[in-house]
Design a protein around this motif. Structure first.
Motif, PDB file in Angstrom:
ATOM      1  N   SER A   6       3.175   1.844 -35.326  1.00  0.00           N
ATOM      2  CA  SER A   6       3.142   1.046 -36.548  1.00  0.00           C
ATOM      3  C   SER A   6       4.088   1.620 -37.601  1.00  0.00           C
ATOM      4  N   LEU A   7       4.523   0.741 -38.477  1.00  0.00           N
ATOM      5  CA  LEU A   7       5.301   1.124 -39.652  1.00  0.00           C
ATOM      6  C   LEU A   7       4.930   0.184 -40.784  1.00  0.00           C
ATOM      7  N   LYS A  40       3.403 -12.986 -35.086  1.00  0.00           N
ATOM      8  CA  LYS A  40       2.054 -13.386 -35.472  1.00  0.00           C
ATOM      9  C   LYS A  40       1.027 -12.495 -34.787  1.00  0.00           C
ATOM     10  N   GLY A  41       0.069 -12.046 -35.572  1.00  0.00           N
ATOM     11  CA  GLY A  41      -0.960 -11.166 -35.046  1.00  0.00           C
ATOM     12  C   GLY A  41      -0.565  -9.705 -35.029  1.00  0.00           C
ATOM     13  N   ARG A  42       0.705  -9.412 -35.258  1.00  0.00           N
ATOM     14  CA  ARG A  42       1.172  -8.014 -35.257  1.00  0.00           C
ATOM     15  C   ARG A  42       1.671  -7.571 -36.634  1.00  0.00           C
ATOM     16  N   PHE A  43       2.268  -8.484 -37.365  1.00  0.00           N
ATOM     17  CA  PHE A  43       2.823  -8.161 -38.690  1.00  0.00           C
ATOM     18  C   PHE A  43       1.973  -8.825 -39.764  1.00  0.00           C
ATOM     19  N   THR A  44       1.863  -8.144 -40.900  1.00  0.00           N
ATOM     20  CA  THR A  44       1.134  -8.697 -42.038  1.00  0.00           C
ATOM     21  C   THR A  44       1.908  -8.429 -43.313  1.00  0.00           C
ATOM     22  N   TYR A  60       4.947  -5.693 -49.210  1.00  0.00           N
ATOM     23  CA  TYR A  60       4.822  -4.811 -48.045  1.00  0.00           C
ATOM     24  C   TYR A  60       4.867  -5.628 -46.759  1.00  0.00           C
ATOM     25  N   LEU A  61       5.359  -5.002 -45.712  1.00  0.00           N
ATOM     26  CA  LEU A  61       5.293  -5.583 -44.380  1.00  0.00           C
ATOM     27  C   LEU A  61       4.680  -4.542 -43.458  1.00  0.00           C
ATOM     28  N   GLY A  92      10.793   2.578 -45.924  1.00  0.00           N
ATOM     29  CA  GLY A  92       9.738   2.670 -44.925  1.00  0.00           C
ATOM     30  C   GLY A  92      10.192   2.523 -43.488  1.00  0.00           C
ATOM     31  N   GLY A  93      11.456   2.230 -43.272  1.00  0.00           N
ATOM     32  CA  GLY A  93      11.935   2.114 -41.910  1.00  0.00           C
ATOM     33  C   GLY A  93      11.979   3.461 -41.208  1.00  0.00           C
TER      34      GLY A  93
END
Length: 123
Positions: free
Chosen positions: A17-18, A63-67, A78-79, A8-9
């Motif tokens: 987003s990725l 924080k707030g950008r990645f899940t 998943y990231l 996925g990179g």
């Protein structure tokens, strides 16, 4: 044989987003994590969570950008990365550990690693 395979990179513009994937096979793990390493920098902890999803830990810069999330049926983690910044450019590694306890932010405590996937964020 345990395998962690990242995918996925790629190259994305700042603000984009990725979604990275980590397909795990050959074992069951208590904790999954993502680390990253930028050129000429040390490996950095990004996020970790327990297999049951009950506990998650993010480094402050994401924080707030990645899940982080998982699909247990597919044994895949998943990231989701949003609002990407040039400083997010790095090789991202998936890691897994058998034991639940200990320091989740220490790479030395992870037993298994993928080969990594390159994420490049252009300004």
């Amino acid at each position: 044989q345990v395998q962690l395979v990242e995918s996925g990179g790629g190259l994305v513009q700042a603000g984009g987003s990725l979604r990275l994937s980590c397909a795990a096979s050959g074992g069951t793990f208590s904790v999954y994590a993502w680390f990253r390493q930028a050129p000429e920098k040390e490996r950095e902890f990004v996020v970790a969570f327990s297999r049951n999803g009950g506990t998650t830990s993010y480094t402050d810069s994401v924080k707030g950008r990645f899940t982080i999330s998982r699909d247990n049926a597919k044994n895949t983690v998943y990231l989701q990365m949003s609002t990407l910044k040039p400083e997010d450019t790095a090789v991202y590694y998936c890691a897994a550990r058998i034991l639940y306890g200990g320091n989740w932010r220490s790479g030395e405590e992870y037993h298994y690693w993928g080969l990594g996937t390159q994420v490049t964020v252009s300004s």
